[in-house]
Design a protein around this motif. Sequence first.
Motif, PDB file in Angstrom:
ATOM      1  N   PRO A  11      12.639 -66.761  54.921  1.00 24.89           N
ATOM      2  CA  PRO A  11      11.609 -66.985  55.938  1.00 24.89           C
ATOM      3  C   PRO A  11      11.420 -68.468  56.295  1.00 24.89           C
ATOM      4  O   PRO A  11      11.185 -68.797  57.459  1.00 24.89           O
ATOM      5  N   ASP A  12      11.540 -69.357  55.316  1.00 26.31           N
ATOM      6  CA  ASP A  12      11.407 -70.790  55.606  1.00 26.31           C
ATOM      7  C   ASP A  12      12.556 -71.292  56.472  1.00 26.31           C
ATOM      8  O   ASP A  12      12.348 -72.087  57.392  1.00 26.31           O
ATOM      9  N   ILE A  50      16.225 -67.379  69.909  1.00 26.27           N
ATOM     10  CA  ILE A  50      14.788 -67.394  69.593  1.00 26.27           C
ATOM     11  C   ILE A  50      14.279 -65.955  69.471  1.00 26.27           C
ATOM     12  O   ILE A  50      13.572 -65.618  68.518  1.00 26.27           O
ATOM     13  N   ALA A  51      14.660 -65.107  70.396  1.00 26.59           N
ATOM     14  CA  ALA A  51      14.237 -63.706  70.356  1.00 26.59           C
ATOM     15  C   ALA A  51      14.775 -63.014  69.113  1.00 26.59           C
ATOM     16  O   ALA A  51      14.072 -62.216  68.472  1.00 26.59           O
ATOM     17  N   GLN A  57      11.841 -61.762  62.021  1.00 25.74           N
ATOM     18  CA  GLN A  57      10.582 -62.105  61.360  1.00 25.74           C
ATOM     19  C   GLN A  57       9.586 -60.956  61.482  1.00 25.74           C
ATOM     20  O   GLN A  57       8.906 -60.605  60.522  1.00 25.74           O
ATOM     21  N   ARG A  58       9.487 -60.367  62.642  1.00 26.17           N
ATOM     22  CA  ARG A  58       8.540 -59.278  62.875  1.00 26.17           C
ATOM     23  C   ARG A  58       8.923 -58.045  62.063  1.00 26.17           C
ATOM     24  O   ARG A  58       8.067 -57.346  61.530  1.00 26.17           O
ATOM     25  N   GLN A  59      10.221 -57.763  61.965  1.00 23.30           N
ATOM     26  CA  GLN A  59      10.679 -56.621  61.182  1.00 23.30           C
ATOM     27  C   GLN A  59      10.340 -56.801  59.712  1.00 23.30           C
ATOM     28  O   GLN A  59       9.972 -55.843  59.037  1.00 23.30           O
ATOM     29  N   ARG A  60      10.459 -58.014  59.220  1.00 20.47           N
ATOM     30  CA  ARG A  60      10.156 -58.279  57.814  1.00 20.47           C
ATOM     31  C   ARG A  60       8.658 -58.131  57.533  1.00 20.47           C
ATOM     32  O   ARG A  60       8.270 -57.697  56.467  1.00 20.47           O
ATOM     33  N   VAL A  61       7.829 -58.483  58.499  1.00 14.46           N
ATOM     34  CA  VAL A  61       6.388 -58.324  58.326  1.00 14.46           C
ATOM     35  C   VAL A  61       6.005 -56.847  58.384  1.00 14.46           C
ATOM     36  O   VAL A  61       5.174 -56.386  57.605  1.00 14.46           O
ATOM     37  N   ALA A  62       6.631 -56.099  59.259  1.00 11.89           N
ATOM     38  CA  ALA A  62       6.265 -54.698  59.465  1.00 11.89           C
ATOM     39  C   ALA A  62       6.880 -53.773  58.413  1.00 11.89           C
ATOM     40  O   ALA A  62       6.349 -52.690  58.174  1.00 11.89           O
ATOM     41  N   ALA A  63       7.959 -54.158  57.785  1.00  6.45           N
ATOM     42  CA  ALA A  63       8.663 -53.274  56.851  1.00  6.45           C
ATOM     43  C   ALA A  63       7.789 -52.828  55.665  1.00  6.45           C
ATOM     44  O   ALA A  63       7.755 -51.635  55.354  1.00  6.45           O
ATOM     45  N   PRO A  64       7.054 -53.707  54.990  1.00  7.77           N
ATOM     46  CA  PRO A  64       6.244 -53.253  53.858  1.00  7.77           C
ATOM     47  C   PRO A  64       5.120 -52.288  54.255  1.00  7.77           C
ATOM     48  O   PRO A  64       4.717 -51.454  53.466  1.00  7.77           O
ATOM     49  N   VAL A  65       4.641 -52.383  55.473  1.00  2.55           N
ATOM     50  CA  VAL A  65       3.546 -51.524  55.922  1.00  2.55           C
ATOM     51  C   VAL A  65       4.015 -50.086  56.025  1.00  2.55           C
ATOM     52  O   VAL A  65       3.299 -49.150  55.708  1.00  2.55           O
TER      53      VAL A  65
END
Length: 67
Positions: A11-12, A50-51, A57-65
């Motif tokens: 992520p960094d 960029i897209a 990044q969005r997939q990684r945030v949404a995956a745990p949910v």
Amino acid sequence: MKASDVKDKTPDQLQDDLLKLKKEQFNLRFQGASGQLEKTSRMKAVRRDIARIKTIQRQRVAAPVKG
């Protein structure tokens, strides 16, 4: 930049790449406005990169949910 390359980054690293690409996009827009841009295809490539990074990044945030 390929999607598989983006998926392998931390992520960094993604955040750093995103910042670099946004700076490059700004510079390319500035060059385009002043008539100094030689490779117009680079604007499209940067925009897609960029897209790509934002999508991963969005997939990684949404995956745990989901799980």
